[in-house]
Scaffold this motif. Sequence first.
Motif, PDB file in Angstrom:
ATOM      1  N   ILE A 157       1.749 118.630  26.773  1.00  0.00           N
ATOM      2  CA  ILE A 157       1.575 117.399  27.558  1.00  0.00           C
ATOM      3  C   ILE A 157       1.510 116.192  26.635  1.00  0.00           C
ATOM      4  O   ILE A 157       2.083 115.132  26.928  1.00  0.00           O
ATOM      5  CB  ILE A 157       0.318 117.518  28.430  1.00  0.00           C
ATOM      6  CG1 ILE A 157       0.503 118.645  29.463  1.00  0.00           C
ATOM      7  CG2 ILE A 157       0.033 116.201  29.138  1.00  0.00           C
ATOM      8  CD1 ILE A 157      -0.741 118.938  30.268  1.00  0.00           C
ATOM      9  N   ARG A 158       0.804 116.326  25.504  1.00  0.00           N
ATOM     10  CA  ARG A 158       0.715 115.200  24.574  1.00  0.00           C
ATOM     11  C   ARG A 158       2.081 114.855  23.986  1.00  0.00           C
ATOM     12  O   ARG A 158       2.434 113.674  23.852  1.00  0.00           O
ATOM     13  CB  ARG A 158      -0.273 115.526  23.449  1.00  0.00           C
ATOM     14  CG  ARG A 158      -1.717 115.631  23.911  1.00  0.00           C
ATOM     15  CD  ARG A 158      -2.685 115.500  22.753  1.00  0.00           C
ATOM     16  NE  ARG A 158      -2.519 116.559  21.781  1.00  0.00           N
ATOM     17  CZ  ARG A 158      -3.162 117.729  21.815  1.00  0.00           C
ATOM     18  NH1 ARG A 158      -3.995 117.992  22.806  1.00  0.00           N
ATOM     19  NH2 ARG A 158      -2.979 118.626  20.873  1.00  0.00           N
ATOM     20  N   LEU A 160       4.945 115.457  25.437  1.00  0.00           N
ATOM     21  CA  LEU A 160       5.718 114.878  26.537  1.00  0.00           C
ATOM     22  C   LEU A 160       5.353 113.413  26.744  1.00  0.00           C
ATOM     23  O   LEU A 160       6.240 112.560  26.913  1.00  0.00           O
ATOM     24  CB  LEU A 160       5.473 115.678  27.810  1.00  0.00           C
ATOM     25  CG  LEU A 160       6.116 115.140  29.091  1.00  0.00           C
ATOM     26  CD1 LEU A 160       7.630 115.061  28.941  1.00  0.00           C
ATOM     27  CD2 LEU A 160       5.738 116.011  30.285  1.00  0.00           C
ATOM     28  N   ASP A 161       4.067 113.105  26.736  1.00  0.00           N
ATOM     29  CA  ASP A 161       3.643 111.709  26.910  1.00  0.00           C
ATOM     30  C   ASP A 161       4.146 110.840  25.767  1.00  0.00           C
ATOM     31  O   ASP A 161       4.579 109.690  25.987  1.00  0.00           O
ATOM     32  CB  ASP A 161       2.125 111.633  26.988  1.00  0.00           C
ATOM     33  CG  ASP A 161       1.568 112.245  28.272  1.00  0.00           C
ATOM     34  OD1 ASP A 161       2.357 112.393  29.227  1.00  0.00           O
ATOM     35  OD2 ASP A 161       0.371 112.573  28.305  1.00  0.00           O
ATOM     36  N   ALA A 162       4.094 111.355  24.540  1.00  0.00           N
ATOM     37  CA  ALA A 162       4.583 110.579  23.393  1.00  0.00           C
ATOM     38  C   ALA A 162       6.092 110.374  23.480  1.00  0.00           C
ATOM     39  O   ALA A 162       6.604 109.292  23.164  1.00  0.00           O
ATOM     40  CB  ALA A 162       4.226 111.291  22.090  1.00  0.00           C
ATOM     41  N   ALA A 164       7.880 110.279  26.270  1.00  0.00           N
ATOM     42  CA  ALA A 164       8.115 109.295  27.331  1.00  0.00           C
ATOM     43  C   ALA A 164       7.807 107.887  26.844  1.00  0.00           C
ATOM     44  O   ALA A 164       8.530 106.931  27.166  1.00  0.00           O
ATOM     45  CB  ALA A 164       7.264 109.639  28.556  1.00  0.00           C
ATOM     46  N   ALA A 165       6.744 107.732  26.057  1.00  0.00           N
ATOM     47  CA  ALA A 165       6.393 106.409  25.540  1.00  0.00           C
ATOM     48  C   ALA A 165       7.484 105.868  24.630  1.00  0.00           C
ATOM     49  O   ALA A 165       7.830 104.681  24.679  1.00  0.00           O
ATOM     50  CB  ALA A 165       5.056 106.479  24.792  1.00  0.00           C
ATOM     51  N   THR A 231       3.114 107.534  17.083  1.00  0.00           N
ATOM     52  CA  THR A 231       2.381 108.552  17.829  1.00  0.00           C
ATOM     53  C   THR A 231       3.161 109.859  17.883  1.00  0.00           C
ATOM     54  O   THR A 231       2.598 110.947  17.685  1.00  0.00           O
ATOM     55  CB  THR A 231       2.093 108.055  19.251  1.00  0.00           C
ATOM     56  OG1 THR A 231       1.333 106.845  19.189  1.00  0.00           O
ATOM     57  CG2 THR A 231       1.321 109.090  20.038  1.00  0.00           C
ATOM     58  N   GLU A 424      10.271 108.456  34.121  1.00  0.00           N
ATOM     59  CA  GLU A 424       9.104 109.056  34.759  1.00  0.00           C
ATOM     60  C   GLU A 424       9.494 110.207  35.676  1.00  0.00           C
ATOM     61  O   GLU A 424       8.705 111.140  35.871  1.00  0.00           O
ATOM     62  CB  GLU A 424       8.338 107.987  35.534  1.00  0.00           C
ATOM     63  CG  GLU A 424       7.637 106.980  34.625  1.00  0.00           C
ATOM     64  CD  GLU A 424       6.949 105.873  35.391  1.00  0.00           C
ATOM     65  OE1 GLU A 424       7.211 105.768  36.610  1.00  0.00           O
ATOM     66  OE2 GLU A 424       6.168 105.117  34.777  1.00  0.00           O
ATOM     67  N   VAL A 427       9.875 113.080  33.296  1.00  0.00           N
ATOM     68  CA  VAL A 427       8.531 113.448  32.842  1.00  0.00           C
ATOM     69  C   VAL A 427       7.807 114.230  33.933  1.00  0.00           C
ATOM     70  O   VAL A 427       7.131 115.231  33.656  1.00  0.00           O
ATOM     71  CB  VAL A 427       7.736 112.194  32.449  1.00  0.00           C
ATOM     72  CG1 VAL A 427       6.268 112.529  32.212  1.00  0.00           C
ATOM     73  CG2 VAL A 427       8.328 111.557  31.197  1.00  0.00           C
ATOM     74  N   ARG A 431       6.409 117.863  33.553  1.00  0.00           N
ATOM     75  CA  ARG A 431       4.974 118.082  33.755  1.00  0.00           C
ATOM     76  C   ARG A 431       4.736 119.186  34.777  1.00  0.00           C
ATOM     77  O   ARG A 431       3.801 119.993  34.626  1.00  0.00           O
ATOM     78  CB  ARG A 431       4.337 116.768  34.226  1.00  0.00           C
ATOM     79  CG  ARG A 431       2.836 116.830  34.364  1.00  0.00           C
ATOM     80  CD  ARG A 431       2.177 116.999  33.015  1.00  0.00           C
ATOM     81  NE  ARG A 431       0.737 117.167  33.176  1.00  0.00           N
ATOM     82  CZ  ARG A 431       0.149 118.322  33.449  1.00  0.00           C
ATOM     83  NH1 ARG A 431       0.876 119.425  33.566  1.00  0.00           N
ATOM     84  NH2 ARG A 431      -1.158 118.399  33.572  1.00  0.00           N
TER      85      ARG A 431
END
Length: 440
Positions: A157-158, A160-162, A164-165, A231, A424, A427, A431
Amino acid sequence: MNIRHIAAVLWLALTSYPASAQGWSTSISVSPPADDAAPASAQAEGQAGHGGRAAFRNALRSAWSLDPARAELQTRRHSADARASAAGGWFAGGPVVSGSYMDDHFIGTNIGYTTYQGAVSVPLWLPGQGSATQHVAQAQASTLEDQLAVERMALSIRVLDATAAVRIARDRLDAAHTLYVDMQHLEGMISHAAGVGEAASADVQQIRAATATAQNALRLAQEEQANARATLESLCGAGMQEPDISFYDAPTLTLSRLNDPQDMIEQDPRVRAARGAVKVAEANLDLARRSFMPNPEIGVDAIHEGQYQSPWDNRVGFHVSVPLPSDVRNVPIMTQARDQMSTATGQLEQARRMVRLELQRVRERVMAAQGTRLALADAAANLRHRADAEEKAWRTGEHALDVALRARQDAVRAALDASRAQTEWHVAVLRLMIATGDEL
């Protein structure tokens, strides 16, 4: 000079530029929802450095190899295995060696009484205590294996979030750069027209303000992209490129699995880890019941005495030491084991509720993201057409410059929102796949 004359002059100035620089409309476009919109440079980079699912899997693999929590959990698991192996020994602890020496010379009699005494003793297991100790260590090792799966899930998840950012920051940077270039181009034309008296000074001031605003937005976008890349690199290692996640866009099969999520909840790593903690608590409670007294000891004694003309100079014997049970010792052990059992049972139920709620949320998020990307893509296309129409109206003198500028800025923001909604959407699909345990 009326406004139509000024508009005609500006129109001639616009059309006199080479074909590669005509107009000042943004080059950002919104592709159909199934495909991602990206500049040609980004697409070329993607073709060179990304590889569909393999790219994201490689990023996860790299992040997993660098994750400090993984090394800690693996070390703890090996320690639990070692404890389980050690608990299979014959005795409850290591041997105890004791010795004593006595001599009457120290008290001044000096008759010749000398005694040497030595003993070796070992603690014994209470009935079932050794097996219970093994079960505790084995349950801890199994739980740590589930905790590794939980950590890998959280790391996914981390990452994936990075990712996406970084993707969103890249889109924002492209939009800011395009708008800044367009504002610079228009500022040059209007400044030239104002220099020959064909444009109002208010238009020059307005376009300069718009250019400065676009430049500031560009700098903020550059900072955001640098931070997002930092990140991602902190998770996956230096030099890690943005993995392509546009491959993940077909959640139909995964969504159908959520119609009966009970089995999926029980197979979730977080629920498995909580269930493992209950097993550890049960094993500890069983061990506490079997440790109803301190471990008895059995040993061998050897005595050598030096006494004048004594025939009893050497002796060998056995000894047994049996500590008796006591509430002062046993009650704290039992209450601590029961408290651990109660806590583990409550955490298991909380884990089930959390996973059930999360599955519902990610399902709703996928469905909402799908509708959002369609709506924003349509809005971006409409605002782009509106911006083109307002630009045309400004050139013909029907509208003021500020109307055309606002329309163009709205179009850029709408295109950026559409790109973000597209990201998103991917993502949300990923997710959902992580939450349901699908292979990435």
